[in-house]
Design a protein around this motif. Sequence first.
Motif, PDB file in Angstrom:
ATOM      1  N   LEU A   1       0.837  -1.211   0.000  1.00 19.23           N
ATOM      2  CA  LEU A   1       0.000   0.000   0.000  1.00 19.23           C
ATOM      3  C   LEU A   1       0.871   1.261   0.000  1.00 19.23           C
ATOM      4  N   ILE A   2       1.909   1.286   0.837  1.00 18.82           N
ATOM      5  CA  ILE A   2       2.792   2.445   0.902  1.00 18.82           C
ATOM      6  C   ILE A   2       3.478   2.666  -0.449  1.00 18.82           C
ATOM      7  N   THR A   3       3.832   1.558  -1.130  1.00 14.82           N
ATOM      8  CA  THR A   3       4.470   1.667  -2.445  1.00 14.82           C
ATOM      9  C   THR A   3       3.535   2.321  -3.446  1.00 14.82           C
ATOM     10  N   LEU A   4       2.260   1.940  -3.432  1.00 19.57           N
ATOM     11  CA  LEU A   4       1.285   2.540  -4.343  1.00 19.57           C
ATOM     12  C   LEU A   4       1.063   4.016  -4.015  1.00 19.57           C
ATOM     13  N   ILE A   5       1.054   4.337  -2.717  1.00 23.85           N
ATOM     14  CA  ILE A   5       0.867   5.729  -2.317  1.00 23.85           C
ATOM     15  C   ILE A   5       2.025   6.595  -2.806  1.00 23.85           C
ATOM     16  N   ASP A   6       3.244   6.031  -2.768  1.00 24.41           N
ATOM     17  CA  ASP A   6       4.426   6.779  -3.175  1.00 24.41           C
ATOM     18  C   ASP A   6       4.638   6.799  -4.688  1.00 24.41           C
ATOM     19  N   LEU A   7       3.773   6.111  -5.431  1.00 24.36           N
ATOM     20  CA  LEU A   7       3.939   6.042  -6.883  1.00 24.36           C
ATOM     21  C   LEU A   7       4.004   7.410  -7.559  1.00 24.36           C
ATOM     22  N   PRO A   8       3.139   8.367  -7.197  1.00 21.49           N
ATOM     23  CA  PRO A   8       3.239   9.693  -7.840  1.00 21.49           C
ATOM     24  C   PRO A   8       4.567  10.398  -7.603  1.00 21.49           C
ATOM     25  N   GLU A  63       0.520  12.158   5.787  1.00 23.90           N
ATOM     26  CA  GLU A  63       0.227  12.808   7.058  1.00 23.90           C
ATOM     27  C   GLU A  63      -0.663  11.937   7.943  1.00 23.90           C
ATOM     28  N   LEU A  64      -1.669  11.296   7.336  1.00 25.47           N
ATOM     29  CA  LEU A  64      -2.681  10.611   8.132  1.00 25.47           C
ATOM     30  C   LEU A  64      -2.265   9.213   8.587  1.00 25.47           C
ATOM     31  N   ILE A  65      -1.555   8.470   7.739  1.00 17.73           N
ATOM     32  CA  ILE A  65      -1.229   7.083   8.084  1.00 17.73           C
ATOM     33  C   ILE A  65      -0.398   6.994   9.365  1.00 17.73           C
ATOM     34  N   PRO A  66       0.726   7.739   9.503  1.00 14.77           N
ATOM     35  CA  PRO A  66       1.475   7.654  10.774  1.00 14.77           C
ATOM     36  C   PRO A  66       0.673   8.149  11.975  1.00 14.77           C
ATOM     37  N   LEU A  67      -0.137   9.197  11.762  1.00 14.90           N
ATOM     38  CA  LEU A  67      -0.944   9.735  12.863  1.00 14.90           C
ATOM     39  C   LEU A  67      -1.953   8.703  13.358  1.00 14.90           C
ATOM     40  N   MET A  68      -2.641   8.044  12.433  1.00 17.29           N
ATOM     41  CA  MET A  68      -3.654   7.065  12.822  1.00 17.29           C
ATOM     42  C   MET A  68      -3.016   5.811  13.407  1.00 17.29           C
ATOM     43  N   GLN A  69      -1.825   5.439  12.927  1.00 15.51           N
ATOM     44  CA  GLN A  69      -1.126   4.295  13.515  1.00 15.51           C
ATOM     45  C   GLN A  69      -0.705   4.598  14.951  1.00 15.51           C
ATOM     46  N   ALA A  70      -0.259   5.835  15.200  1.00 18.25           N
ATOM     47  CA  ALA A  70       0.163   6.210  16.559  1.00 18.25           C
ATOM     48  C   ALA A  70      -1.023   6.261  17.516  1.00 18.25           C
ATOM     49  N   GLN A  71      -2.176   6.693  17.034  1.00 22.49           N
ATOM     50  CA  GLN A  71      -3.347   6.809  17.907  1.00 22.49           C
ATOM     51  C   GLN A  71      -3.987   5.459  18.205  1.00 22.49           C
ATOM     52  N   GLY A  72      -3.809   4.507  17.290  1.00 24.13           N
ATOM     53  CA  GLY A  72      -4.408   3.199  17.493  1.00 24.13           C
ATOM     54  C   GLY A  72      -5.907   3.205  17.222  1.00 24.13           C
ATOM     55  N   SER A  73      -6.541   2.084  17.480  1.00 25.99           N
ATOM     56  CA  SER A  73      -7.975   1.943  17.180  1.00 25.99           C
ATOM     57  C   SER A  73      -8.810   1.658  18.427  1.00 25.99           C
ATOM     58  N   GLU A  74      -8.247   1.936  19.612  1.00 28.24           N
ATOM     59  CA  GLU A  74      -8.975   1.624  20.848  1.00 28.24           C
ATOM     60  C   GLU A  74     -10.268   2.425  20.972  1.00 28.24           C
ATOM     61  N   TRP A  91     -17.447  10.281  12.269  1.00 28.09           N
ATOM     62  CA  TRP A  91     -17.675  11.707  12.513  1.00 28.09           C
ATOM     63  C   TRP A  91     -17.367  12.120  13.951  1.00 28.09           C
ATOM     64  N   ARG A  92     -17.615  11.248  14.921  1.00 27.08           N
ATOM     65  CA  ARG A  92     -17.496  11.643  16.323  1.00 27.08           C
ATOM     66  C   ARG A  92     -16.215  11.177  16.997  1.00 27.08           C
ATOM     67  N   VAL A  93     -15.529  10.178  16.416  1.00 32.15           N
ATOM     68  CA  VAL A  93     -14.316   9.661  17.048  1.00 32.15           C
ATOM     69  C   VAL A  93     -13.096   9.862  16.156  1.00 32.15           C
ATOM     70  N   THR A  94     -13.143   9.307  14.940  1.00 32.33           N
ATOM     71  CA  THR A  94     -11.957   9.323  14.078  1.00 32.33           C
ATOM     72  C   THR A  94     -11.636  10.730  13.585  1.00 32.33           C
ATOM     73  N   LEU A  95     -12.627  11.422  13.012  1.00 38.12           N
ATOM     74  CA  LEU A  95     -12.368  12.742  12.425  1.00 38.12           C
ATOM     75  C   LEU A  95     -11.862  13.768  13.435  1.00 38.12           C
ATOM     76  N   PRO A  96     -12.442  13.870  14.645  1.00 41.26           N
ATOM     77  CA  PRO A  96     -11.871  14.822  15.600  1.00 41.26           C
ATOM     78  C   PRO A  96     -10.418  14.533  15.970  1.00 41.26           C
ATOM     79  N   ASN A  97     -10.017  13.256  15.951  1.00 45.95           N
ATOM     80  CA  ASN A  97      -8.641  12.906  16.298  1.00 45.95           C
ATOM     81  C   ASN A  97      -7.650  13.211  15.183  1.00 45.95           C
ATOM     82  N   ILE A  98      -8.133  13.231  13.929  1.00 44.60           N
ATOM     83  CA  ILE A  98      -7.212  13.424  12.800  1.00 44.60           C
ATOM     84  C   ILE A  98      -7.419  14.755  12.091  1.00 44.60           C
ATOM     85  N   LYS A  99      -8.278  15.626  12.643  1.00 45.56           N
ATOM     86  CA  LYS A  99      -8.661  16.825  11.901  1.00 45.56           C
ATOM     87  C   LYS A  99      -7.470  17.724  11.586  1.00 45.56           C
ATOM     88  N   TRP A 100      -6.514  17.874  12.525  1.00 48.47           N
ATOM     89  CA  TRP A 100      -5.382  18.762  12.259  1.00 48.47           C
ATOM     90  C   TRP A 100      -4.408  18.143  11.267  1.00 48.47           C
TER      91      TRP A 100
END
Length: 200
Positions: A1-8, A63-74, A91-100
Amino acid sequence: LITLIDLPFSVSPVVAGLVFVLLFGSQGWFGEWLQAHDIKIVYAVPGIILATLFVTFPFVARELIPLMQAQGSEEEQAALTLGASGWQIFWRVTLPNIKWGLLYGAILCNARAMGEFGAVSVVSGQIRGLTNTMTLHVEILYNEYQYSAAFAVASLLALLALVTLVAKNVVEWRNARMQQNADQPVEYPGAAVAIKPAVA
């Protein structure tokens, strides 16, 4: 997945634009079907949007992948056990944690999109007034020896770049302040120990 993301990042934007022409052009793989359904992608606004998204997408993902990996899915799992639906969790859990992080990625995307030339040049056809972006317009004016007009459009692009840079710094400062506040323990009157607040 990371390889495909870095393709551009590893493919020239001109090559990416050529791929879109080979896929969606009149002689491309999907060209006959698109013409039969009166859908125009290449040499139209949808082609410009696709080329720009292809070039800028990695900035948001990076930006989002490392942030979401660090926060976890608890927190998401806790909301799921409490009966929240997928949209409610987003809308109430994931987005507020990753909005910045999402906003920071969008600002980087905007900066990259404003300066994009190669892929957009191939798929747009440079039709004046229809599929001409500001960077392409600067080139057209310069080639027509309209140096004053080219300089005016380039100056506007530079001003937009400065605004983007200021917005980027504001988001970075805001994010750093939030992290600093989250790391500082809060002392409540009458409490035996300081309590560390949860990150909002």
